[in-house]
Design a protein around this motif. Sequence first.
Motif, PDB file in Angstrom:
ATOM      1  N   ASP A 263       0.798  -1.218   0.000  1.00  0.00           N
ATOM      2  CA  ASP A 263       0.000   0.000   0.000  1.00  0.00           C
ATOM      3  C   ASP A 263       0.835   1.275   0.000  1.00  0.00           C
ATOM      4  N   SER A 264       2.159   1.116   0.008  1.00  0.00           N
ATOM      5  CA  SER A 264       2.993   2.310   0.059  1.00  0.00           C
ATOM      6  C   SER A 264       2.833   3.110  -1.226  1.00  0.00           C
ATOM      7  N   THR A 265       2.775   4.433  -1.085  1.00  0.00           N
ATOM      8  CA  THR A 265       2.576   5.306  -2.242  1.00  0.00           C
ATOM      9  C   THR A 265       3.748   6.258  -2.456  1.00  0.00           C
ATOM     10  N   ASP A 266       4.891   5.956  -1.826  1.00  0.00           N
ATOM     11  CA  ASP A 266       6.053   6.850  -1.976  1.00  0.00           C
ATOM     12  C   ASP A 266       6.671   6.615  -3.347  1.00  0.00           C
ATOM     13  N   LYS A 267       6.344   7.460  -4.320  1.00  0.00           N
ATOM     14  CA  LYS A 267       6.818   7.258  -5.693  1.00  0.00           C
ATOM     15  C   LYS A 267       8.321   7.408  -5.812  1.00  0.00           C
ATOM     16  N   TYR A 268       8.945   8.189  -4.915  1.00  0.00           N
ATOM     17  CA  TYR A 268      10.389   8.390  -5.015  1.00  0.00           C
ATOM     18  C   TYR A 268      11.140   7.111  -4.650  1.00  0.00           C
ATOM     19  N   LEU A 269      10.637   6.382  -3.665  1.00  0.00           N
ATOM     20  CA  LEU A 269      11.266   5.123  -3.288  1.00  0.00           C
ATOM     21  C   LEU A 269      11.016   4.046  -4.341  1.00  0.00           C
ATOM     22  N   LYS A 270       9.847   4.062  -4.972  1.00  0.00           N
ATOM     23  CA  LYS A 270       9.532   3.056  -5.975  1.00  0.00           C
ATOM     24  C   LYS A 270      10.402   3.183  -7.210  1.00  0.00           C
ATOM     25  N   ASN A 271      10.839   4.383  -7.529  1.00  0.00           N
ATOM     26  CA  ASN A 271      11.586   4.599  -8.768  1.00  0.00           C
ATOM     27  C   ASN A 271      13.078   4.312  -8.642  1.00  0.00           C
ATOM     28  N   ALA A 272      13.589   4.088  -7.440  1.00  0.00           N
ATOM     29  CA  ALA A 272      15.019   3.827  -7.245  1.00  0.00           C
ATOM     30  C   ALA A 272      15.173   2.493  -6.526  1.00  0.00           C
ATOM     31  N   ASN A 273      15.741   1.491  -7.201  1.00  0.00           N
ATOM     32  CA  ASN A 273      15.783   0.143  -6.643  1.00  0.00           C
ATOM     33  C   ASN A 273      17.151  -0.258  -6.100  1.00  0.00           C
ATOM     34  N   PHE A 274      18.257   0.222  -6.694  1.00  0.00           N
ATOM     35  CA  PHE A 274      19.595  -0.189  -6.267  1.00  0.00           C
ATOM     36  C   PHE A 274      20.408   1.022  -5.817  1.00  0.00           C
ATOM     37  N   ILE A 275      21.229   0.793  -4.795  1.00  0.00           N
ATOM     38  CA  ILE A 275      22.132   1.827  -4.298  1.00  0.00           C
ATOM     39  C   ILE A 275      23.534   1.233  -4.248  1.00  0.00           C
ATOM     40  N   HIS A 276      24.511   1.977  -4.773  1.00  0.00           N
ATOM     41  CA  HIS A 276      25.904   1.522  -4.790  1.00  0.00           C
ATOM     42  C   HIS A 276      26.742   2.494  -3.968  1.00  0.00           C
ATOM     43  N   SER A 277      27.731   1.969  -3.250  1.00  0.00           N
ATOM     44  CA  SER A 277      28.515   2.837  -2.381  1.00  0.00           C
ATOM     45  C   SER A 277      29.844   2.176  -2.025  1.00  0.00           C
ATOM     46  N   ALA A 278      30.871   2.996  -1.837  1.00  0.00           N
ATOM     47  CA  ALA A 278      32.102   2.527  -1.195  1.00  0.00           C
ATOM     48  C   ALA A 278      31.863   2.467   0.308  1.00  0.00           C
ATOM     49  N   THR A 279      32.538   1.559   0.990  1.00  0.00           N
ATOM     50  CA  THR A 279      32.335   1.409   2.426  1.00  0.00           C
ATOM     51  C   THR A 279      33.664   1.423   3.162  1.00  0.00           C
ATOM     52  N   ALA A 280      33.611   1.828   4.411  1.00  0.00           N
ATOM     53  CA  ALA A 280      34.726   1.693   5.345  1.00  0.00           C
ATOM     54  C   ALA A 280      34.244   0.828   6.498  1.00  0.00           C
ATOM     55  N   ASN A 281      35.048  -0.144   6.893  1.00  0.00           N
ATOM     56  CA  ASN A 281      34.650  -1.104   7.915  1.00  0.00           C
ATOM     57  C   ASN A 281      35.690  -1.139   9.026  1.00  0.00           C
ATOM     58  N   ALA A 282      35.232  -1.284  10.261  1.00  0.00           N
ATOM     59  CA  ALA A 282      36.146  -1.382  11.399  1.00  0.00           C
ATOM     60  C   ALA A 282      35.454  -2.143  12.512  1.00  0.00           C
TER      61      ALA A 282
END
Length: 391
Positions: free
Chosen positions: A163-182
């Motif tokens: 039932d979610s109607t947030d069109k901005y979230l629906k239009n973007a499916n993948f996110i890519h990023s560099a990460t730092a881990n510790a």
Amino acid sequence: MNAKVLALSLASVLALSANAQEVTSDYAQTTPAKDVAFKTGGKWFLTLQGGVNFPFFFTSVKHNAGVMSVDKMGYNAGLGIGTWWNPYFGTRLMIENNFLKQVYAAKQDNNYVLSMVGINPHIDFLFDMSNFWAPYDADRVFHFVPFIGVGYGMTQRVWDSKDSTDKYLKNANFIHSATANAGINFDFHFSRNFALSLTPSVAVGNFYEVPTLENSYEPNEVLLKFTAGLTFGLNDQAFEAVEPMDYDLLNSLQSEINSLRSQNAELSKRPVRCPECPEVTAPAAAEKESVVYFRINSAKIDKNQFINIYQVAEFVKSTNTPITVTGYADVETGNPDYNMTLSEKRARNVADVLIEEYGVPSDLITIDYKGDTVQPFETNAWNRVVIMKNK
């Protein structure tokens, strides 16, 4: 006697003034591992882990996203393979699968309408502080192992509510990023090849975007994780210390030094001269024979044969003893005429070295050659020689 006293005195000086002490090879058990050399070679291990995570991000929208709570808790699992290069430094490739909750102000039926699933492979650099500061112990139970790493994160949005109607979230499916881990591994070893790890850690990166205004998204900053895992050694996990020297040889030499010191102490008590001792005359020169070997069908003197010629030259010059230089050839190679000529060349070449390079008077040298008519040795190949012998 004087020469022996001089040699013993020199040995004493080189050994310093204190008595030589026994050297033991247990330095690896008593010296911090950072000061010990170890044989290199990877000690490979495999890690399986799982746990929970909490997202922390801060945006211009007030939705309490920076507050850790159970309803924001996700979970993650990981598989890693790595190696210890020495007792305190290692590297590891860790691949984590993260399941995250997308936390923002709006909820439907008291649940968040969106979650995330992602993968985060990262290369970690491990530092075992327990093995670094303390003497190395392959059977140590507890290890304190901080690590840092860098990697790549990719996440995908998964809808929890149709039932979610947030069109901005629906239009973007993948996110890519560099990460730092510790993080820090608290490792408890049940054996050299099996350990339990408890690990608090953080990952910094854009794991998912937080909706703020209608056309704006702000990146997540930190993912706090608490995991437990099992580590399995894939080969022998014990490191071998490299001895800085041969202690058996060192102890043997030091024992000889101590013995020489004792002898030197006794000699120092005796008079320098011994008037009642009879004069010692040098014995007559004994029969001396030396051999120069040649390659097949060659009269050229190899470099490793010059030492034999030099020793004979020193003997002749010090004793003024005449010598005969006789050349030979082996019977199974060539023919009698050729071998006679070859044996003559060999003898004359050796005589030339004695005279021209080592200064032996020519009137003390007699040149002879036998070809293959005489075989001084039973082994055929050994007869390609020149024999130098005093008369």
